[in-house]
Every structure is written in structure tokens, then in C-alpha cells.
Design an enzyme around this catalytic site. Structure first.
Site, PDB file in Angstrom:
ATOM      1  N   ILE A 231       0.820  -1.221   0.000  1.00 25.02           N
ATOM      2  CA  ILE A 231       0.000   0.000   0.000  1.00 25.02           C
ATOM      3  C   ILE A 231       0.840   1.249   0.000  1.00 25.02           C
ATOM      4  O   ILE A 231       0.354   2.363   0.106  1.00 25.02           O
ATOM      5  CB  ILE A 231      -0.978   0.042   1.198  1.00 25.02           C
ATOM      6  CG1 ILE A 231      -0.208  -0.118   2.516  1.00 25.02           C
ATOM      7  CG2 ILE A 231      -2.062  -0.994   1.056  1.00 25.02           C
ATOM      8  CD1 ILE A 231      -1.048   0.183   3.741  1.00 25.02           C
TER       9      ILE A 231
ATOM     10  N   GLY B  22       8.294   3.780   0.794  1.00 25.41           N
ATOM     11  CA  GLY B  22       9.160   4.865   1.236  1.00 25.41           C
ATOM     12  C   GLY B  22      10.518   4.665   0.623  1.00 25.41           C
ATOM     13  O   GLY B  22      10.717   3.808  -0.228  1.00 25.41           O
ATOM     14  N   GLY B  23      11.481   5.469   1.039  1.00 24.43           N
ATOM     15  CA  GLY B  23      12.809   5.396   0.464  1.00 24.43           C
ATOM     16  C   GLY B  23      13.491   4.070   0.744  1.00 24.43           C
ATOM     17  O   GLY B  23      14.274   3.603  -0.063  1.00 24.43           O
ATOM     18  N   PHE B  24      13.244   3.527   1.881  1.00 20.52           N
ATOM     19  CA  PHE B  24      13.998   2.345   2.271  1.00 20.52           C
ATOM     20  C   PHE B  24      13.121   1.154   2.604  1.00 20.52           C
ATOM     21  O   PHE B  24      13.556   0.206   3.211  1.00 20.52           O
ATOM     22  CB  PHE B  24      14.887   2.689   3.465  1.00 20.52           C
ATOM     23  CG  PHE B  24      15.929   3.690   3.107  1.00 20.52           C
ATOM     24  CD1 PHE B  24      15.640   5.031   3.226  1.00 20.52           C
ATOM     25  CD2 PHE B  24      17.148   3.299   2.602  1.00 20.52           C
ATOM     26  CE1 PHE B  24      16.593   5.973   2.867  1.00 20.52           C
ATOM     27  CE2 PHE B  24      18.092   4.231   2.249  1.00 20.52           C
ATOM     28  CZ  PHE B  24      17.823   5.579   2.380  1.00 20.52           C
ATOM     29  N   GLY B  25      11.884   1.217   2.238  1.00 23.95           N
ATOM     30  CA  GLY B  25      11.065   0.065   2.577  1.00 23.95           C
ATOM     31  C   GLY B  25       9.675   0.176   1.994  1.00 23.95           C
ATOM     32  O   GLY B  25       9.321   1.139   1.314  1.00 23.95           O
TER      33      GLY B  25
ATOM     34  N   VAL C 225       5.340  -0.645   2.588  1.00 18.01           N
ATOM     35  CA  VAL C 225       4.292  -0.801   3.589  1.00 18.01           C
ATOM     36  C   VAL C 225       3.239  -1.747   3.032  1.00 18.01           C
ATOM     37  O   VAL C 225       2.791  -1.608   1.897  1.00 18.01           O
ATOM     38  CB  VAL C 225       3.648   0.560   3.953  1.00 18.01           C
ATOM     39  CG1 VAL C 225       2.631   0.383   5.058  1.00 18.01           C
ATOM     40  CG2 VAL C 225       4.707   1.566   4.365  1.00 18.01           C
TER      41      VAL C 225
ATOM     42  N   LYS D  27       5.254  -2.084   8.091  1.00 19.33           N
ATOM     43  CA  LYS D  27       6.272  -1.338   7.375  1.00 19.33           C
ATOM     44  C   LYS D  27       7.591  -2.082   7.516  1.00 19.33           C
ATOM     45  O   LYS D  27       7.978  -2.495   8.599  1.00 19.33           O
ATOM     46  CB  LYS D  27       6.379   0.067   7.985  1.00 19.33           C
ATOM     47  CG  LYS D  27       7.297   0.970   7.223  1.00 19.33           C
ATOM     48  CD  LYS D  27       7.259   2.349   7.856  1.00 19.33           C
ATOM     49  CE  LYS D  27       8.374   3.207   7.273  1.00 19.33           C
ATOM     50  NZ  LYS D  27       8.846   4.180   8.227  1.00 19.33           N
TER      51      LYS D  27
ATOM     52  N   ASP E 135      20.249  10.012  17.416  1.00 21.09           N
ATOM     53  CA  ASP E 135      20.873   9.660  18.695  1.00 21.09           C
ATOM     54  C   ASP E 135      22.387   9.602  18.553  1.00 21.09           C
ATOM     55  O   ASP E 135      23.024   8.626  18.931  1.00 21.09           O
ATOM     56  CB  ASP E 135      20.313   8.333  19.220  1.00 21.09           C
ATOM     57  CG  ASP E 135      20.529   8.175  20.721  1.00 21.09           C
ATOM     58  OD1 ASP E 135      20.872   9.176  21.390  1.00 21.09           O
ATOM     59  OD2 ASP E 135      20.377   7.042  21.220  1.00 21.09           O
TER      60      ASP E 135
END
Ligand code: NAG
Ligand code: NAG
Ligand code: NAG
Ligand code: NAG
Ligand code: NAG
Ligand code: NAG
Ligand code: NAG
Ligand code: NAG
Ligand code: NAG
Length: 892
Positions: free
Chosen positions: A623, A626-629, A631, A645, A730
Site C-alpha cells: 500500500i 518509502g525510500g527504504f522500505g 508498507v 512497514k 541519537d
């Protein structure tokens, strides 16, 4: 002089015998009846000599020797056994004073409260008398002023020492259910020395002064032996009450020698006192009552009056009178029986009276008479420290053998290390500071019952055992347990202490995972957990305690204290040993030094891959992308629809990023597996309590610079090299891992976000990260907040200290602020070098170091858009390295 005829009936005999008595001084009495007086004196001497004054304790404060008073035969002891605290002995050169008033115990500045511990018999009334005879102790030729406190388990009372003359004394009647009374001297001003000359305790009989109820005492204002010519005490009074003589206008002193029965008077006025009386020639006799000054809590004023008919009783010549106080009649028709027996009247008033008067009734033939009276203030207790708090402190006192903690913890001057506060008419302990007292052993669990505690400090002792159970201390704001030897895990309930603002558990031996809920509170809670070798942030990072860390610590301890060849040999041994540990570890669960990353699944449910495959129908409904995966849509067995995701961080490859090798979904553990980084983290290298890591020379500026460059390049790749860019979120020294050759790689994408082209989505609102590294602009995290964190990392590298370090002095706690101050003060000059790690400072480095400081300062400017991008940062570091190489070349 007018003579008066007095009819006296001898004791126990019905025949009348008439004696003519001079009504004036005792000398005349002795002169008139010499044989009798002599006999009495001899008998008294014998009584005194044979009785060792049971129930008497006479303390000669500051005295050197135990002595017996030749006049009274009372035994006096030195104060050594009773003093709590340390004072000095002083002598008063006044030979006219009794010997026990010729010495004093003096407590000079800065003692603020010093106590004497006087033993009591529980539930029996006692008379306590203090003596003060001042010398010029402070060299100021002025009479000192100070306060007193009297403390038992059920009564706290205050007194003031405001001398009008010397020597001075004060007396109280007290009862306690406990077995000790503390008499304490309390400082009012810096100049005045506290001092005391003598303490006398006299045990009374049960039933005496029974107006005193638990939590009440009597303070003497006046005690008068009416009709006596001189003051008297022991042995005339077997309880050693001090009776002053008195006379009043229009009355005569009358004295008899036969015995008066005192059994009917509860307070047992002594027979010699009852044998004297004032008898009025006129209608009225009045006595003024003393003014008082007192910081005490007052219930009432109590007047005791003692009567006995010592003239011949004659029913046809009645003596009837009434008693009034401040002009108000209080007792009507007082008549006395001719039975040689004492009578007692007790009058209690809520307000003080100025005087009392005895007045003849109109139908009375003879005027009023009185033998003795006493006037007291009935005192109430000040509020005692809340029992649970007092009890818990008593346990602490006992456990740690704290000698200077005596009497009530909070009264007037709180115990050393204790702070108290009043909370709705109770007195509670708010702070305990037992830091740096060389305490050993465990912290007693009773601490948990001091529910109003706001601050606890046990910093810098040698305490062992588990984290104390303080889960009930909901008011607690600051808890300092650092620099001890406490062990075990960090309890989860800490996160439920809503008011907790600071928690320092650094440099102990805690182990296990810090509860996530506690770490989640880092925006409101300053927490320092460094220097706990077995403690870790995430499950799986911890070094198992069986790994030999303890042994290593011991070896390292020797290294620290050892010297020369022996030290070196042990160091080499330790290095070999360390290699063994690393080999022994299971490569799948490499703790600590490799990055084993468990996604934060604790609060949510864990799914098996099979479960997800079924739900998403084998990932068939894509559905979104994204850039790296991707969904995928799915539906669980309970019909709940889900979106799955899949982040493909494994696609992100760079020599300065820790590589994701794969994942492991074994039994209950879902793990992402990264390459093994045997060199540990930069954080460990810089600060590891574990000395080994420090020994591998990270002290060289060149190496630090190289690590900075590597990390910068890793971050640059995330920001610039990836499309869409990745915000690390982080960046910190703990996430910069090292391989065996000091190549640094950036790790931990646990918090990373993939930024899409959509502007809004790389403004991340649920701010996470680590205290000290967080961009102060925390309402949005962008690549520039990574740059901020990286600037902090640079400062750490330069200064060799943590971003937040409570062990530093106040102005140095916050690294960024501290460096900024120096940077600001003398811009660009060498002032700022004061902040640099001393190990790095060599002439050759200076140019390079200063350029990196400037770079770091640029990274941490407040306005994100003014910070450099990572590419610029990389360039600057390279330039600094060039300076370094140049200077190295020039020294050749
Ligand atoms: C005085 O007597 C007490 C016991 O009654 C004893 O403990 C103390 O040491 C004595 N003091 C001196 C100075 O002898
Ligand atoms: C010495 O002591 C006596 C009584 O104890 C007192 O009346 C007198 O004033 C004192 N003398 C001095 C110089 O303090
Ligand atoms: C006594 O109190 C003063 C201030 O009231 C303080 O400066 C001093 O340190 C205190 N002394 C002790 C021993 O605590
Ligand atoms: C009692 O008083 C009356 C009246 O003054 C007197 O007459 C009588 O003698 C007195 N009795 C005695 C025993 O003194
Ligand atoms: C006092 O005694 C007289 C005479 O006995 C009596 O009349 C009077 O009522 C008494 N007063 C009180 C208050 O008892
Ligand atoms: C603690 O112990 C050390 C060494 O035993 C000693 O030097 C120091 O004075 C002690 N500190 C306290 C507060 O007792
Ligand atoms: C610290 O306490 C341990 C016992 O818990 C003891 O063996 C050790 O000697 C103590 N160290 C010091 C410096 O007092
Ligand atoms: C800690 O103390 C509370 C009571 O104050 C108690 O309910 C709780 O069970 C204790 N927790 C542990 C781990 O002992
Ligand atoms: C520290 O704690 C571990 C258990 O986590 C224990 O094995 C080790 O002996 C402790 N070390 C010291 C010095 O108490």
C-alpha cells in the site's frame, strides 16, 4: 520588739506547754533553745551520712574529680558519663561559690547544640535543677545568652538562659515514659559560649505533683518557705527542693519544733518547712507572683499552697479565711484543724496572676496563716518529630553508629545532615545527607517509611547491598547514591516517583538493564548511571556478571596502585585475559561491544514472522513505498487491520556505519545483528571505569581526530549520501563504535527516521535521544539537530569529559555551557584551552585543537540554520588533521 505568746502543743502529747518565742531571726531561736537545736543538727548529720541519697544524681559539669559536698554529704560526679558532644572544662575563680559551681563545661563556637544525657526512672516524677555560674569564658566580659532544650521521648521543652545574677539556677518537675532526658544547650549568637555548671536530678515519689500528665512538665517560678529565716534544701527536704525564705508586711514568722504530719499533702512538703508559718496580725496577707519570660508552650499556671495550724487550736477563736488571686476569690472558708497535719491547696489558672492574697473572713477571730507555697508553669510539649521518621533515623543512627545524633532529630537544631519541615502540625524529615561519612554495610529498609523525604544523599561512602526500597517516597526529588558499592538491578518503581528530578547512581556496581520507563523520563529527570560496569541501556548490551569483570577490577586495582615492572607485567596479563573474554562470548549474543539491537517491542506485542506472513497474505498488498522500505496491508486473526512497514536499513552501506548483517528470530528473541566491533565504543574508551580501555592509547589527539572524522563521514553519508536522507537522532559517543584499528563506525539506528521529500515528515515531533546531546531546539529534530549532537561529541573528544557531569563543580556540570563561557570570554584566544583535556595539550596540537573547538562551537549554535552541514564538518576536520600532520612534520 514586740513579743508574741504562742501556744505550742508537743508532738504526740495532749498536755499543753507554753513557750515564749522571739518572732525574728533563727539566731534567736537557736539562742533560746540551744540544746534542742544542737540535738537536731547532730541527728541530721547522722541521717545524711548514713543515707547515700538514693535517687540523687549530682553532676559537677567540667569538674575533674568525684567529690562529696562536706555540707550536705551529697556525692557529686564528673560529667564524663553524661556528656554527648565535646566541650571543654573551665574554672571559675570564685572561692565563695560551692565547689560544684567553680567549674563549668563550655561549648565554644561552632557547636550549635550540645546535650547531656540524664537517666530517668520511667513514669516517676523527677526534679531537675540546672546551675549556671559564668566566668568570662569568651573574653568579652559579657554574660552569655543562649537557649536550652529538654527532650524526652514524650516531651520537648524550651528554656532560655538570660542571667540577671550569678549563680543562676532553674528547676523543673518532669515525668517521662522513657528512661532518659536530654538537657541541651543551644547557641543563639556566634560570640556567646554555651556553658553549664551543674545538673541535679532528684527522684520524687509517685503521686507527687500529679497535676503533671504525660506530655506536660512543671517549671518552677517560685518556692517559698513562709516564716523561715533562711533558705533550706537537703537534708531538710529529703527531695532536695530549694525553699527560699520569705516574709511579708503585717505578718509574723512563727516557728515550732514539734512535728507536722505531711501525709495529707500529696506533694509532701518537708516537715521543717511546715514547722514555720507566717501568721497575719491584720486581716490580709498578700504575696506577689513573679513575672516570667518563656519560649515555652504553656498550658496553665499552678499554685500549690501548704497550710497547717501551728498556733494552739481553739474552736471558740476560729481562724477562717479565703484566698483570692488578682482580686478574684478562688477558695472560700479555709479552716485549719488542730491536728498537726499539713493541708494542700492546688489552684490552676489559664492566665498568670500578679499576686494572691489570704483574707480573714468577717466572722473569723484570728487572721490568716500560711506555711509554704510553690508557683509553677505547666508546660506542654513542642511537636515531636513524626514517630515513623524518628524511628527510621534511630535505625540509621544505630546501623551507622552516628554518635552525635541524640535526642529529637528536628527539635530546635536538627541533627547534622538532617533537614526538617513542618507539614500540617507535624514535624517531618525532608532531607538526609549522609554523604562522605565512610559508611559501610547496607542501607536500612526503614528509610522507606520517611514518606516526606525530598532529598537523600549517601554519596561517597562504601555502602553495599541492593538498591534500597524507596518506592513509598513519593515526594522524593533528588536521590544521590553515587560512589558506593551498591549492586543488583535498578528497580522499575523509580520511574513511578513523579517528583524525582535527579538520580545519581554513578560509580556503583549495579547491573542489568536500566528500566526503559526511567530512561523515557530523561526530559524531566537528570540521571547519571555511568561507572556501573554491568549496567546497560538495552537488553542484550549487558556484560554478564559471570564474565570475570570482577576479577579484572581487582587486577586493575593493583595496576593503579602498583608501579614499574610489576604493574606492567600485570597489565600485560590483564590484556591477555581480556582477549580471552571476548573470544568466549557467543557470537550471536555478543554483548556490549557489538551492537545487538532489539527494536523497542516491550510495550507492544511481538509477532512471529509466520503470523505476519499470514496477516499480510505473504506481503501481497503493497500500500505504499518509502525510500527504504515498503508498507503492506494486513489483517490479524482478531480482525484488527494492520499496516506492516519494513525498513530496509540493510541497504544502507558505508564504511563508517556499522553494517547490519542480518536478523535472528530465535525462540522469543528478535534480533538484528550487526558486525562485531571489538574496540568497544568511544564512550567506553573515553570514560570507562574499566581501566583497560583507557590504557589503549586513546589519549592521542591524532587518534581522536581520526575517530571524529570517521563518525562525521558516517553521519554525512546518512544526511547527504542517502535519498531520502536519514536523521540519526541519537548521535553520541556511545553510538560511535571502534574496530581493532580505531576505525570508527556510527551505530544504533534504533531511533533513526527516514525522511521523505515531504517537508513535514522530517520534522519529527516525538523527541527522543540522550540528555546532554539534545538540540535545545527540541520541538523539531532535523539533520541539523544531528549536527548539534555531533558538536557535543566533538567537545567530549576535546575536553575528555561527559556532556553532563555532576561530579564537576557547579559551573562545569554542563559541558556545552562551560566551553561556551570560555569561548565567549576571550574569543579565539587560548583561554578556551583551559577546557581541553590535559592529556592532549602539547604545543604541536594547539592549532589543530583550536580549529576543532571552533568547529564544535559552530555545530552547537542555537539557531539550527546557522549550523554547518555534515559535509562542511567533514571538510573542517580534514583541515584540522592537515594542521596536525604539518606540525608533526615540522618537529622531525
Ligand atoms: C566518678 O564516678 C563515676 C561512677 O560513679 C565514674 O564512672 C567516673 O569515672 C568517676 N570520675 C572520676 C573522675 O573518677
Ligand atoms: C562569687 O560567687 C558568689 C556566690 O556564689 C557571688 O555572690 C559573687 O558575686 C561571686 N563573685 C564574683 C566576682 O563573681
Ligand atoms: C552553627 O550554626 C552556624 C550558623 O547558624 C553555622 O555557620 C555553623 O556551621 C553551625 N555549626 C555547626 C557545627 O554546624
Ligand atoms: C479559747 O478562746 C477563748 C476565748 O478567747 C478563751 O476563753 C479560752 O480560754 C481559750 N481556750 C484555750 C484552751 O486556750
Ligand atoms: C462560709 O462559712 C459561713 C459560715 O459558716 C457560711 O455562712 C458561708 O455560706 C460559707 N461560704 C461558702 C461559700 O461556703
Ligand atoms: C574516612 O576514612 C578515611 C580513611 O580511613 C579518613 O581519612 C577520613 O577522615 C574518614 N572520613 C570521615 C568523615 O570519617
Ligand atoms: C568497604 O566495605 C567492604 C564490605 O562491604 C569492606 O570489605 C571494605 O574493607 C570496605 N572498604 C573501606 C575502604 O572501608
Ligand atoms: C517496597 O516497599 C513497599 C512498601 O513500602 C512494598 O509494598 C513493596 O512490596 C516493596 N518492594 C520490594 C521489591 O520489596
Ligand atoms: C559486582 O556485581 C556483580 C554481580 O552483578 C558481582 O558478580 C561482583 O562480584 C560485584 N563486584 C563487586 C566489587 O562487588
Amino acid at each position: 520588739m514586740r513579743r508574741k505568746n504562742v501556744n505550742i502543743r508537743p508532738y504526740g502529747n495532749s498536755t499543753n506547754k507554753q513557750i515564749t518565742l522571739e518572732s525574728a531571726s533563727i539566731m534567736q531561736i537557736i539562742g533560746n533553745c540551744k540544746p534542742v537545736a544542737l540535738l537536731i543538727v547532730v541527728v541530721m548529720w547522722c541521717i545524711a551520712f548514713t543515707s547515700a541519697q538514693p535517687g540523687f544524681l549530682s553532676i559537677d559539669c567540667g569538674g575533674l574529680l568525684n567529690r562529696t559536698d562536706p555540707e550536705t554529704n551529697i556525692t557529686w560526679v564528673t560529667d564524663d558519663n553524661y556528656i554527648r558532644g565535646s566541650g571543654i572544662r573551665e574554672n571559675i575563680n570564685n572561692a565563695t561559690s560551692p565547689f560544684y559551681l567553680q567549674s563549668a563545661r563550655v561549648f565554644p563556637y561552632p557547636t550549635n547544640k550540645s546535650c547531656f544525657e540524664i537517666p530517668l526512672t520511667p513514669n516517676i516524677p523527677h526534679l531537675l535543677r540546672l546551675w549556671f555560674n559564668a566566668g568570662n569564658f569568651n573574653g568579652l566580659q559579657q554574660i552569655p545568652r543562649f537557649d536550652l532544650s529538654y527532650e524526652t521521648t514524650d516531651m520537648l521543652s524550651m528554656g532560655q538562659v538570660r542571667f540577671e545574677q550569678m549563680p543562676a539556677w532553674g528547676e523543673r518537675v518532669l515525668v517521662s515514659s522513657g528512661n532518659v532526658v536530654y538537657v541541651c544547650l543551644i547557641r543563639k549568637s556566634d560570640e556567646d559560649n554555651l556553658f553549664i555548671s551543674a545538673i541535679e536530678l532528684r527522684t520524687l515519689e509517685k503521686g507527687m505533683y500529679d497535676v503533671v500528665k504525660p506530655g506536660q512538665w512543671l517549671r518552677l517560678l517560685l518556692r517559698t518557705d513562709a516564716g523561715a529565716n533562711s533558705a533550706s534544701r537537703y537534708p531538710n527536704d529529703r527531695f532536695d527542693r530549694q525553699w527560699n525564705s520569705s516574709s511579708t508586711g503585717g505578718a509574723e514568722n512563727v516557728q515550732v519544733k514539734y512535728s507536722i504530719s505531711i501525709d495529707n499533702a500529696k506533694n509532701l512538703p518537708p516537715n521543717p518547712v511546715m514547722q514555720t508559718a507566717l501568721v497575719s496580725n491584720s486581716d490580709i496577707m498578700s504575696f506577689s507572683l513573679p513575672q516570667y519570660r518563656t519560649p515555652e508552650r504553656i498550658k496553665s499556671f499552678v499554685l500549690f499552697l501548704y497550710f497547717a495550724e501551728i498556733e494552739t487550736y481553739n474552736a471558740s477563736e476560729p481562724r477562717i479565711f479565703h484566698l483570692s488571686m488578682n482580686n478574684v476569690t478562688r477558695v472560700h472558708n479555709i479552716t485549719l484543724q488542730g491536728d498537726f497535719s499539713a493541708r494542700e491547696l492546688e489552684l490552676e489558672s489559664e492566665t498568670p496572676d500578679n499576686y494572691f492574697a489570704l483574707q480573714k473572713n468577717s466572722f473569723s477571730t484570728r487572721g490568716p496563716t500560711i506555711n509554704a507555697f510553690e508557683y509553677y508553669i505547666l508546660l506542654l510539649t513542642h511537636t515531636l518529630t513524626f514517630p515513623a521518621d524518628a524511628q527510621a533515623l534511630a535505625t540509621l543512627k544505630q546501623r551507622f553508629n552516628i554518635k552525635d545524633w541524640v535526642s529529637d532529630p528536628c527539635f530546635v537544631v536538627a541533627w547534622d545532615g538532617i533537614q526538617c519541615m513542618n507539614i500540617s502540625s507535624t514535624v517531618r524529615v525532608a532531607e538526609i545527607d549522609l554523604s562522605r561519612r565512610n559508611l559501610t554495610g547496607t542501607i536500612p529498609p526503614s528509610l522507606g517509611q520517611m514518606t516526606e523525604l525530598v532529598q537523600i544523599s549517601f554519596d561517597g561512602n562504601n555502602l553495599s547491598g541492593a538498591f534500597p526500597n524507596l518506592s513509598s517516597l513519593t515526594k522524593l526529588e533528588r536521590l544521590y547514591l553515587q560512589n558506593n558499592n551498591l549492586s543488583g538491578t535498578i528497580p522499575d518503581w523509580l520511574s513511578e516517583l513523579e517528583n524525582l528530578k535527579e538520580l545519581d547512581i554513578a560509580n556503583n556496581n549495579f547491573s542489568g538493564v536500566i528500566p526503559q520507563r526511567l530512561l523515557d523520563k530523561q526530559h524531566s529527570l537528570k540521571i547519571n548511571y555511568s561507572g556501573n560496569y554491568y549496567l546497560c541501556m538495552r537488553k542484550g548490551e549487558c556484560i554478564p556478571s559471570s564474565s570475570g569483570g570482577y576479577k579484572l577490577k581487582v587486577i586493575l586495582g593493583v595496576v593503579v596502585s602498583g608501579f614499574g615492572i610489576i604493574g606492567l607485567a600485570i597489565l600485560i596479563g590483564a590484556l591477555i585475559y581480556r582477549k580471552k573474554i571476548f573470544k568466549r562470548r557467543n557470537p550471536n549474543k555478543i554483548p556490549n561491544y557489538s551492537e545487538v539491537l532489539v527494536p523497542s517491542i516491550s510495550k507492544s506485542r511481538a509477532f512471529s514472522l509466520d503470523e505476519i506472513k499470514i496477516a499480510t497474505e505473504d506481503f501481497s498488498h503493497n500500500i505504499g513505498q518509502g525510500g527504504f522500505g515498503f508498507v503492506f496491508w494486513g489483517k490479524l486473526r482478531d480482525e484488527k487491520q494492520i499496516a506492516v512497514k519494513i525498513d530496509l536499513l540493510s541497504r544502507v552501506h558505508h564504511k563508517n556505519l556499522v553494517a547490519l548483517l542480518g536478523y535472528c528470530n530465535e525462540s522469543r528473541d528478535l534480533m538484528l545483528i550487526y558486525e562485531y566491533m571489538p574496540g568497544s565504543s568511544l564512550n567506553h574508551r573515553l570514560y570507562g571505569k574499566f581501566l583497560l580501555h583507557n590504557f589503549v592509547s586513546l589519549l592521542e589527539w591524532k587518534i581522536r581526530l581520526k575517530i571524529a572524522l570517521d563518525a562525521a563521514q558516517g553521519l554525512e553519508y546518512l544526511h547527504v549520501g542517502c535519498t531520502p536522507k536519514i536523521i540519526h537522532r541519537d548521535v553520541k559517543t556511545a553510538n560511535i563504535l571502534l574496530d581493532a584499528n580505531f576505525n570508527a563506525k556510527l551505530a544504533d539506528f534504533g531511533l533513526s527516521r527516514v525522511a521523505t521529500d515531504d517537508e513535514a515528515s522530517h520534522v519529527v515531533t516525538d523527541v527522543k535521544g540522550t540528555a546532554g546531546y539534545l538540540d535545545p531546539n527540541t520541538h523539531m529534530l532535523t539533520d541539523k539537530s544531528d549536527v548539534y549532537s555531533f558538536g557535543v561529541v566533538l567537545l567530549e573528544i576535546i575536553c575528555g569529559r561527559r556532556p553532563v557531569d555532576f561530579k564537576q563543580s557547579e559551573e562545569k556540570i554542563d559541558l556545552v555551557k562551560w566551553v561556551a563561557q570560555h569561548f565567549e570570554r576571550v574569543k579565539d584566544s587560548e583561554e578556551v584551552l583551559k577546557t581541553v583535556d590535559k592529556e592532549l595539550l602539547e604545543d604541536d596540537n594547539l592549532k589543530s585543537i583550536i580549529s576543532v573547538i571552533k568547529l564544535a562551537m559552530k555545530c552547537i549554535v542555537e539557531e539550527p540554520s546557522c549550523r554547518p552541514g555534515m559535509s562542511e564538518v567533514v571538510m573542517e576536520i580534514k583541515r584540522a588533521m592537515k594542521y596536525e600532520n604539518d606540525s608533526a612534520a615540522s618537529t622531525l
